[in-house]
Design a protein around this motif. Sequence first.
Motif, PDB file in Angstrom:
ATOM      1  N   ALA A  72       0.735  -1.205   0.184  1.00 49.88           N
ATOM      2  CA  ALA A  72      -0.061  -0.181   0.065  1.00 49.88           C
ATOM      3  C   ALA A  72       0.649   1.367  -0.017  1.00 49.88           C
ATOM      4  CB  ALA A  72      -0.919  -0.081   1.337  1.00 49.88           C
ATOM      5  N   VAL A  73       1.910   1.300   0.808  1.00 51.34           N
ATOM      6  CA  VAL A  73       2.722   2.632   0.991  1.00 51.34           C
ATOM      7  C   VAL A  73       3.485   2.691  -0.391  1.00 51.34           C
ATOM      8  CG1 VAL A  73       4.758   3.494   2.224  1.00 51.34           C
ATOM      9  CG2 VAL A  73       3.019   2.371   3.453  1.00 51.34           C
ATOM     10  N   ASN A  74       4.128   1.532  -0.890  1.00 47.64           N
ATOM     11  CA  ASN A  74       4.793   1.743  -2.216  1.00 47.64           C
ATOM     12  C   ASN A  74       3.708   2.063  -3.424  1.00 47.64           C
ATOM     13  OD1 ASN A  74       7.766   0.954  -2.152  1.00 47.64           O
ATOM     14  ND2 ASN A  74       6.642   0.057  -0.451  1.00 47.64           N
ATOM     15  N   ILE A  75       2.541   1.761  -3.558  1.00 49.10           N
ATOM     16  CA  ILE A  75       1.754   1.798  -4.523  1.00 49.10           C
ATOM     17  C   ILE A  75       1.447   3.610  -4.417  1.00 49.10           C
ATOM     18  CG2 ILE A  75      -0.397   1.785  -5.127  1.00 49.10           C
ATOM     19  CD1 ILE A  75      -0.600  -1.089  -4.540  1.00 49.10           C
ATOM     20  N   PHE A  76       1.152   3.872  -3.257  1.00 49.57           N
ATOM     21  CA  PHE A  76       1.176   5.397  -3.089  1.00 49.57           C
ATOM     22  C   PHE A  76       2.229   6.148  -3.258  1.00 49.57           C
ATOM     23  CE2 PHE A  76       1.444   9.162   0.092  1.00 49.57           C
ATOM     24  CZ  PHE A  76       0.267   9.893  -0.273  1.00 49.57           C
ATOM     25  N   ALA A  77       3.413   5.817  -3.159  1.00 51.60           N
ATOM     26  CA  ALA A  77       4.670   6.413  -3.314  1.00 51.60           C
ATOM     27  C   ALA A  77       4.983   6.567  -4.779  1.00 51.60           C
ATOM     28  CB  ALA A  77       5.747   5.836  -2.548  1.00 51.60           C
ATOM     29  N   ILE A  78       4.503   5.781  -5.661  1.00 53.23           N
ATOM     30  CA  ILE A  78       4.749   5.508  -7.058  1.00 53.23           C
ATOM     31  C   ILE A  78       4.586   7.017  -7.668  1.00 53.23           C
ATOM     32  CG2 ILE A  78       4.061   4.512  -9.388  1.00 53.23           C
ATOM     33  CD1 ILE A  78       4.066   1.853  -7.914  1.00 53.23           C
ATOM     34  N   PRO A  79       3.452   7.553  -7.574  1.00 58.06           N
ATOM     35  CA  PRO A  79       3.009   8.892  -8.376  1.00 58.06           C
ATOM     36  C   PRO A  79       3.622  10.244  -7.593  1.00 58.06           C
ATOM     37  CG  PRO A  79       1.216   8.024  -7.315  1.00 58.06           C
ATOM     38  CD  PRO A  79       2.048   7.146  -6.933  1.00 58.06           C
ATOM     39  N   GLN A  80       4.188   9.959  -6.414  1.00 63.68           N
ATOM     40  CA  GLN A  80       4.660  11.135  -5.681  1.00 63.68           C
ATOM     41  C   GLN A  80       6.021  11.444  -5.727  1.00 63.68           C
ATOM     42  OE1 GLN A  80       1.998  12.303  -3.945  1.00 63.68           O
ATOM     43  NE2 GLN A  80       0.626  10.726  -4.497  1.00 63.68           N
ATOM     44  N   GLY A  81       6.818  10.791  -6.923  1.00 58.26           N
ATOM     45  CA  GLY A  81       8.300  11.132  -7.149  1.00 58.26           C
ATOM     46  C   GLY A  81       9.022  10.551  -5.852  1.00 58.26           C
ATOM     47  N   MET A  82       9.987  11.298  -5.358  1.00 56.88           N
ATOM     48  CA  MET A  82      10.797  10.803  -4.208  1.00 56.88           C
ATOM     49  C   MET A  82      10.153  11.390  -2.661  1.00 56.88           C
ATOM     50  SD  MET A  82      14.330  11.165  -6.055  1.00 56.88           S
ATOM     51  CE  MET A  82      15.277  10.541  -4.701  1.00 56.88           C
ATOM     52  N   TYR A 129       8.201  10.296  -0.781  1.00 62.30           N
ATOM     53  CA  TYR A 129       7.903   9.028   0.399  1.00 62.30           C
ATOM     54  C   TYR A 129       8.934   8.074   0.454  1.00 62.30           C
ATOM     55  CZ  TYR A 129       3.625  11.570   1.029  1.00 62.30           C
ATOM     56  OH  TYR A 129       2.709  12.781   1.309  1.00 62.30           O
ATOM     57  N   THR A 130      10.035   8.528  -0.121  1.00 60.07           N
ATOM     58  CA  THR A 130      11.189   7.337  -0.459  1.00 60.07           C
ATOM     59  C   THR A 130      11.608   6.675   0.943  1.00 60.07           C
ATOM     60  OG1 THR A 130      12.346   8.630  -2.081  1.00 60.07           O
ATOM     61  CG2 THR A 130      13.494   7.037  -0.818  1.00 60.07           C
ATOM     62  N   PHE A 131      11.648   7.475   2.192  1.00 60.55           N
ATOM     63  CA  PHE A 131      11.971   6.540   3.344  1.00 60.55           C
ATOM     64  C   PHE A 131      11.033   5.692   3.847  1.00 60.55           C
ATOM     65  CE2 PHE A 131      12.123   6.239   8.035  1.00 60.55           C
ATOM     66  CZ  PHE A 131      13.617   5.577   8.039  1.00 60.55           C
ATOM     67  N   PRO A 132       9.683   6.200   3.953  1.00 63.81           N
ATOM     68  CA  PRO A 132       8.518   5.100   4.572  1.00 63.81           C
ATOM     69  C   PRO A 132       8.402   3.813   3.436  1.00 63.81           C
ATOM     70  CG  PRO A 132       7.411   7.112   3.973  1.00 63.81           C
ATOM     71  CD  PRO A 132       9.007   7.354   3.952  1.00 63.81           C
ATOM     72  N   ALA A 133       8.570   4.353   2.111  1.00 67.33           N
ATOM     73  CA  ALA A 133       8.407   3.247   0.971  1.00 67.33           C
ATOM     74  C   ALA A 133       9.617   2.113   1.288  1.00 67.33           C
ATOM     75  CB  ALA A 133       8.201   3.705  -0.165  1.00 67.33           C
ATOM     76  N   GLY A 134      10.596   2.813   1.275  1.00 71.53           N
ATOM     77  CA  GLY A 134      11.902   1.951   1.485  1.00 71.53           C
ATOM     78  C   GLY A 134      12.047   1.185   2.664  1.00 71.53           C
ATOM     79  N   ALA A 135      11.610   1.741   3.786  1.00 68.93           N
ATOM     80  CA  ALA A 135      11.757   1.015   5.129  1.00 68.93           C
ATOM     81  C   ALA A 135      10.483  -0.170   5.052  1.00 68.93           C
ATOM     82  CB  ALA A 135      11.284   2.037   6.293  1.00 68.93           C
TER      83      ALA A 135
END
Length: 200
Positions: free
Chosen positions: A161-171, A173-179
């Motif tokens: 869910a977090v990484n799907i949300f991060a995809i269109p946001q550029g960078m 939400y890199t940290f929460p997506a990566g973590a």
Amino acid sequence: MDIATNRAGMLVAATLVVTVITQIIYIVALSDIGIVEGWPLRSTLWTIEVLAFTLMAVAALAAAMRDAPRALVWSALAVAALLNVLQAGFGLSMFLPLTEAGEDFAPVMGTIVAGAFLFYFLAKVLIGLAGVGLGLALFRANGIAKIVGVLSIGVGAIAAAVNIFAIPQGMTYTFPAGATGTAAALLTGIAVWMVARREA
């Protein structure tokens, strides 16, 4: 699960754990260090990841062909591995030359980095979903396997869910997506190992 599929599963589990270790080293040692200054360690980690994810893709594809009930899980892991090969390959082949090219190439560098992270986020989505699938298989077991199953389902769903949300946001939400993605990779690796071990 036959012996060949079992071995392929063990290889997938091992490569996932290796990439979790490289991610942790990367964050701890290189998060505040520039591309040029940190290149020896950065390029070493990316090379390890390219090789590990390539092995993971081959093993997961082999498992998908032989383990029909979990073909979607293995296929998700294979595609995630290939996306990660692209992502790490971008960094390994392009980041240093573009950095050394100077400010005139900063827009190109920004575009390449954004593209690399798109692949990174999408790969974490697939790893999270694979973790959910494997967690469901373990959920029917007892003891430690059931606990790992619950954790794999929960963390995998959150990471997806977090990484799907991060995809269109550029960078952004890199940290929460990566973590969350790294946590899902660890639990997915453990879940793969447990499933392969239980059905050996």
